[in-house]
Write a protein that holds these residues in place. Structure first.
Motif, mmCIF file in Angstrom:
data_model
loop_
_atom_site.group_PDB
_atom_site.id
_atom_site.type_symbol
_atom_site.label_atom_id
_atom_site.label_comp_id
_atom_site.label_asym_id
_atom_site.label_seq_id
_atom_site.Cartn_x
_atom_site.Cartn_y
_atom_site.Cartn_z
ATOM 1 N N TYR A 4 0.824 -1.213 0.000
ATOM 2 C CA TYR A 4 0.000 0.000 0.000
ATOM 3 C C TYR A 4 0.859 1.264 0.000
ATOM 4 O O TYR A 4 0.502 2.248 -0.647
ATOM 5 N N GLU A 5 2.000 1.224 0.667
ATOM 6 C CA GLU A 5 2.922 2.364 0.627
ATOM 7 C C GLU A 5 3.492 2.538 -0.776
ATOM 8 O O GLU A 5 3.646 3.665 -1.255
ATOM 9 N N LYS A 6 3.788 1.422 -1.436
ATOM 10 C CA LYS A 6 4.307 1.491 -2.804
ATOM 11 C C LYS A 6 3.261 2.066 -3.752
ATOM 12 O O LYS A 6 3.577 2.896 -4.603
ATOM 13 N N LEU A 7 2.013 1.616 -3.605
ATOM 14 C CA LEU A 7 0.946 2.159 -4.450
ATOM 15 C C LEU A 7 0.799 3.664 -4.232
ATOM 16 O O LEU A 7 0.655 4.428 -5.189
ATOM 17 N N LYS A 8 0.853 4.090 -2.978
ATOM 18 C CA LYS A 8 0.734 5.518 -2.669
ATOM 19 C C LYS A 8 1.910 6.294 -3.264
ATOM 20 O O LYS A 8 1.727 7.352 -3.859
ATOM 21 N N ALA A 9 3.118 5.755 -3.129
ATOM 22 C CA ALA A 9 4.316 6.422 -3.669
ATOM 23 C C ALA A 9 4.236 6.550 -5.186
ATOM 24 O O ALA A 9 4.740 7.514 -5.765
ATOM 25 N N ASP A 11 1.464 6.977 -6.724
ATOM 26 C CA ASP A 11 0.239 7.749 -6.965
ATOM 27 C C ASP A 11 -0.816 6.918 -7.702
ATOM 28 O O ASP A 11 -1.450 7.383 -8.642
ATOM 29 N N THR A 13 -4.299 4.816 -7.398
ATOM 30 C CA THR A 13 -5.530 4.558 -6.672
ATOM 31 C C THR A 13 -6.218 3.386 -7.351
ATOM 32 O O THR A 13 -6.421 3.394 -8.570
ATOM 33 N N GLN A 78 -7.144 -7.224 -5.261
ATOM 34 C CA GLN A 78 -7.472 -6.729 -3.922
ATOM 35 C C GLN A 78 -8.868 -7.208 -3.509
ATOM 36 O O GLN A 78 -9.075 -7.658 -2.376
#
Length: 153
Positions: A4-9, A11, A13, A78
Motif C-alpha cells: 500500500y505504501e508502494k501504491l501511494k508512492a 500515486d 488509486t 485486492q
C-alpha cells in the motif's frame, strides 16, 4: 515498504473490479491460487483503449496500456483477497494478448508495462512467469488484454 505504501508512492488509486462483460466472473480461487480473468486496456476516462500495435499504436503506447491494465488487475486482486493485498504471496503468471499486425514483433516489450509495475508494487513477489502473444483481435477492439494468476495466503 508495504504494497500500500508502494501504491501511494506511485500515486496509484485502485478501482473496484469491473463488471464482467459476458458469462464469466472476474476472478476464481482454488486452493491458494487466484485466477484473474482477462482485463482489457482502458484509458484514464474509462473508455476502451482501442487500436492495433504496428498499425496505429506504437510500442510505447502499448506499454502504457499494459501498465494501466496491471493497475486494474491489482484492484481486482485486492477484491479477491478480501481487501488485503498483504495476503498476496506471489504473482505466479501473467498472460498478455496484444492486438497486433502480423509484422509486429514487440509483444514482449508491450507486456513489460504490466510486468514492471507488478515488480514495483510487489517487489520480489511480483516476479512472475509470463507469456505474450500477438493476436488478430481482442474484444471491443482493445489493444491489449492481460490475465493473471496469483498465490495468496
Amino acid at each position: 515498504m508495504s504494497v500500500y505504501e508502494k501504491l501511494k508512492a506511485l500515486d496509484i488509486t485502485l478501482a473496484a473490479p469491473a463488471t464482467p462483460a459476458a458469462a464469466y466472473v472476474m476472478y476464481a480461487q482454488t486452493g491458494n491460487l487466484v485466477f484473474l480473468s482477462g482485463h482489457i486496456a482502458k484509458r484514464a476516462d474509462g473508455s476502451v483503449w482501442t487500436g492495433q500495435l504496428g498499425k496505429n499504436i506504437d510500442t510505447a503506447e502499448g506499454k502504457a496500456a499494459a501498465r494501466a491494465i496491471a493497475i486494474d488487475l491489482i484492484g481486482t486482486l485486492q477484491a479477491a483477497v478480501g481487501g488485503d493485498l498483504t495476503r498476496v504471496k506471489r504473482i505466479v503468471k501473467v498472460m498478455s494478448l496484444v492486438n497486433s499486425t502480423p509484422e509486429f514483433t514487440e509483444q514482449h516489450l508491450v507486456t513489460n508495462g504490466a510486468s514492471e509495475l507488478l515488480g514495483e508494487v510487489f517487489g520480489d513477489a511480483g516476479k512472475h512467469a509470463r507469456s505474450a502473444f500477438g493476436v488478430a483481435q481482442i474484444p471491443l477492439g482493445a489493444c491489449v488484454e492481460i490475465e493473471l494468476i496469483a498465490e495468496v495466503a
